[in-house]
Design a protein around this motif. Structure first.
Motif, PDB file in Angstrom:
ATOM      1  N   UNK A  83       5.590  -3.219 -11.896  1.00 39.63           N
ATOM      2  CA  UNK A  83       4.150  -3.291 -12.151  1.00 39.63           C
ATOM      3  C   UNK A  83       3.436  -1.949 -12.132  1.00 39.63           C
ATOM      4  N   UNK A  84       4.139  -0.880 -11.863  1.00 41.53           N
ATOM      5  CA  UNK A  84       3.496   0.422 -11.767  1.00 41.53           C
ATOM      6  C   UNK A  84       2.997   0.695 -10.360  1.00 41.53           C
ATOM      7  N   UNK A  85       2.436   1.888 -10.166  1.00 42.69           N
ATOM      8  CA  UNK A  85       2.044   2.309  -8.827  1.00 42.69           C
ATOM      9  C   UNK A  85       0.829   1.557  -8.285  1.00 42.69           C
ATOM     10  N   UNK A  86       0.182   0.768  -9.124  1.00 38.12           N
ATOM     11  CA  UNK A  86      -0.946  -0.034  -8.660  1.00 38.12           C
ATOM     12  C   UNK A  86      -0.524  -1.431  -8.225  1.00 38.12           C
ATOM     13  N   UNK A  87       0.780  -1.649  -8.075  1.00 34.14           N
ATOM     14  CA  UNK A  87       1.282  -2.957  -7.641  1.00 34.14           C
ATOM     15  C   UNK A  87       0.614  -3.351  -6.327  1.00 34.14           C
ATOM     16  N   UNK A  88       0.494  -4.623  -6.127  1.00 29.14           N
ATOM     17  CA  UNK A  88      -0.166  -5.161  -4.938  1.00 29.14           C
ATOM     18  C   UNK A  88       0.614  -4.820  -3.664  1.00 29.14           C
ATOM     19  N   UNK A  89      -0.067  -4.184  -2.729  1.00 31.03           N
ATOM     20  CA  UNK A  89       0.564  -3.885  -1.442  1.00 31.03           C
ATOM     21  C   UNK A  89       0.808  -5.167  -0.652  1.00 31.03           C
ATOM     22  N   UNK A  90      -0.081  -6.121  -0.800  1.00 30.76           N
ATOM     23  CA  UNK A  90       0.108  -7.414  -0.132  1.00 30.76           C
ATOM     24  C   UNK A  90       1.388  -8.086  -0.631  1.00 30.76           C
ATOM     25  N   UNK A  91       1.623  -7.999  -1.931  1.00 29.47           N
ATOM     26  CA  UNK A  91       2.832  -8.595  -2.508  1.00 29.47           C
ATOM     27  C   UNK A  91       4.082  -7.861  -2.013  1.00 29.47           C
ATOM     28  N   UNK A  92       3.991  -6.550  -1.892  1.00 29.82           N
ATOM     29  CA  UNK A  92       5.128  -5.766  -1.373  1.00 29.82           C
ATOM     30  C   UNK A  92       5.448  -6.217   0.049  1.00 29.82           C
ATOM     31  N   UNK A  93       4.421  -6.350   0.870  1.00 27.62           N
ATOM     32  CA  UNK A  93       4.630  -6.796   2.255  1.00 27.62           C
ATOM     33  C   UNK A  93       5.234  -8.199   2.282  1.00 27.62           C
ATOM     34  N   UNK A  94       4.695  -9.087   1.451  1.00 24.50           N
ATOM     35  CA  UNK A  94       5.199 -10.466   1.413  1.00 24.50           C
ATOM     36  C   UNK A  94       6.670 -10.488   1.027  1.00 24.50           C
ATOM     37  N   UNK A  95       7.026  -9.742  -0.021  1.00 21.19           N
ATOM     38  CA  UNK A  95       8.421  -9.700  -0.471  1.00 21.19           C
ATOM     39  C   UNK A  95       9.348  -9.123   0.598  1.00 21.19           C
ATOM     40  N   UNK A  96       8.820  -8.203   1.391  1.00 24.30           N
ATOM     41  CA  UNK A  96       9.628  -7.586   2.452  1.00 24.30           C
ATOM     42  C   UNK A  96       9.718  -8.496   3.678  1.00 24.30           C
ATOM     43  N   UNK A  97       8.940  -9.573   3.679  1.00 25.07           N
ATOM     44  CA  UNK A  97       8.983 -10.510   4.807  1.00 25.07           C
ATOM     45  C   UNK A  97       8.201 -10.027   6.013  1.00 25.07           C
ATOM     46  N   UNK A  98       7.171  -9.205   5.767  1.00 27.70           N
ATOM     47  CA  UNK A  98       6.338  -8.704   6.860  1.00 27.70           C
ATOM     48  C   UNK A  98       4.870  -8.905   6.498  1.00 27.70           C
ATOM     49  N   UNK A  99       4.011  -8.739   7.479  1.00 28.75           N
ATOM     50  CA  UNK A  99       2.580  -8.826   7.232  1.00 28.75           C
ATOM     51  C   UNK A  99       2.045  -7.510   6.694  1.00 28.75           C
ATOM     52  N   UNK A 100       0.853  -7.584   6.118  1.00 30.75           N
ATOM     53  CA  UNK A 100       0.241  -6.378   5.555  1.00 30.75           C
ATOM     54  C   UNK A 100      -0.012  -5.332   6.648  1.00 30.75           C
ATOM     55  N   UNK A 101      -0.272  -5.780   7.876  1.00 31.92           N
ATOM     56  CA  UNK A 101      -0.478  -4.841   8.986  1.00 31.92           C
ATOM     57  C   UNK A 101       0.767  -3.997   9.247  1.00 31.92           C
ATOM     58  N   UNK A 102       1.938  -4.601   9.105  1.00 32.25           N
ATOM     59  CA  UNK A 102       3.185  -3.863   9.283  1.00 32.25           C
ATOM     60  C   UNK A 102       3.334  -2.809   8.196  1.00 32.25           C
ATOM     61  N   UNK A 103       2.998  -3.174   6.968  1.00 29.63           N
ATOM     62  CA  UNK A 103       3.049  -2.186   5.881  1.00 29.63           C
ATOM     63  C   UNK A 103       2.130  -1.008   6.212  1.00 29.63           C
ATOM     64  N   UNK A 104       0.900  -1.319   6.621  1.00 26.64           N
ATOM     65  CA  UNK A 104      -0.052  -0.238   6.907  1.00 26.64           C
ATOM     66  C   UNK A 104       0.316   0.573   8.153  1.00 26.64           C
ATOM     67  N   UNK A 105       1.016  -0.019   9.088  1.00 25.25           N
ATOM     68  CA  UNK A 105       1.486   0.758  10.242  1.00 25.25           C
ATOM     69  C   UNK A 105       2.477   1.828   9.805  1.00 25.25           C
ATOM     70  N   UNK A 106       3.343   1.466   8.866  1.00 29.77           N
ATOM     71  CA  UNK A 106       4.326   2.424   8.358  1.00 29.77           C
ATOM     72  C   UNK A 106       3.719   3.364   7.314  1.00 29.77           C
ATOM     73  N   UNK A 107       2.852   2.822   6.470  1.00 31.50           N
ATOM     74  CA  UNK A 107       2.296   3.573   5.342  1.00 31.50           C
ATOM     75  C   UNK A 107       0.792   3.325   5.294  1.00 31.50           C
ATOM     76  N   UNK A 108       0.010   4.189   5.932  1.00 31.60           N
ATOM     77  CA  UNK A 108      -1.431   3.933   6.038  1.00 31.60           C
ATOM     78  C   UNK A 108      -2.172   3.937   4.697  1.00 31.60           C
ATOM     79  N   UNK A 109      -1.571   4.536   3.674  1.00 27.23           N
ATOM     80  CA  UNK A 109      -2.191   4.565   2.343  1.00 27.23           C
ATOM     81  C   UNK A 109      -1.123   4.315   1.281  1.00 27.23           C
ATOM     82  N   UNK A 110      -1.579   3.977   0.098  1.00 27.03           N
ATOM     83  CA  UNK A 110      -0.670   3.817  -1.043  1.00 27.03           C
ATOM     84  C   UNK A 110       0.061   5.138  -1.299  1.00 27.03           C
ATOM     85  N   UNK A 111      -0.661   6.256  -1.176  1.00 30.40           N
ATOM     86  CA  UNK A 111      -0.040   7.557  -1.387  1.00 30.40           C
ATOM     87  C   UNK A 111       1.056   7.825  -0.364  1.00 30.40           C
ATOM     88  N   UNK A 112       0.841   7.422   0.875  1.00 30.35           N
ATOM     89  CA  UNK A 112       1.872   7.609   1.899  1.00 30.35           C
ATOM     90  C   UNK A 112       3.134   6.836   1.525  1.00 30.35           C
TER      91      UNK A 112
END
Length: 184
Positions: free
Chosen positions: A29-58
């Motif tokens: 989907x390109x770099x604008x892909x949904x971060x929520x979808x990435x977290x869901x696919x990884x089997x974690x919550x969005x908070x876990x994604x943001x703990x590891x990567x506070x921004x899309x750029x990170x």
């Protein structure tokens, strides 16, 4: 990762799954892909994604940081080429390939060139320094316009990548750019 402490095994697994799913989502989907979808696919919550990567750029830097370092090494190696303009052109083609890995990446990295607070800007520092040496060498040889700035080369490569995503052949566009960059 945000911490200098080693991650627990479960946190490390989450980190690796997030990177793998981000790579897949960005490829689809390109770099604008949904971060929520990435977290869901990884089997974690969005908070876990943001703990590891506070921004899309990170997240992008974590995915592509090694590639940026490899680009810097490539530029350094090309300094040994006997033809400075050919070396710069070879580097530009390599960078074009890297910049078009994911749809929207050329645009995101071009935006980061002027933003010194950007994670991508910082991640590209080594590559930018190596490009400056390639440009200076080609200028000193008389093959490249003397008024050209290294960041302009990077912008033109990213512009060719962006244009290639939308319409056209990015390699042809890069050839046209280099024809215009030659010294007169």
């Amino acid at each position: 990762m945000n911490s200098t402490r080693p991650l627990r095994a479960d946190a490390r697994r989450n980190y690796e799954r997030l990177l793998a799913e981000a790579h897949t989502a960005f490829a689809e989907s390109g770099v604008d892909a949904s971060l929520e979808e990435i977290a869901r696919r990884a089997g974690v919550g969005i908070g876990t994604l943001y703990r590891h990567f506070p921004t899309r750029e990170a997240l992008l830097v974590a995915l592509l940081g090694e590639r940026f370092d490899a680009q810097a090494r490539t530029a350094e190696e090309l300094l040994e080429d006997r033809d400075p303009l050919a070396a710069l052109r070879t580097f530009a083609r390599s960078l074009l390939d890297a910049a078009t890995t994911f749809r929207g990446l050329a645009d995101a990295t071009a935006d980061a060139l002027d933003d010194e607070t950007s994670d991508l800007h910082a991640a590209c520092a080594g590559m930018r320094a190596a490009v400056a040496r390639l440009v200076a060498r080609a200028q000193e040889s008389g093959q490249l316009r003397a008024d050209l700035k290294p960041d302009e080369v990077l912008l033109m490569v990213h512009a060719a990548g962006w244009a290639g995503e939308h319409a056209g052949d990015p390699d042809r566009l890069l050839d046209l750019v280099f024809t215009g960059l030659r010294s007169r």
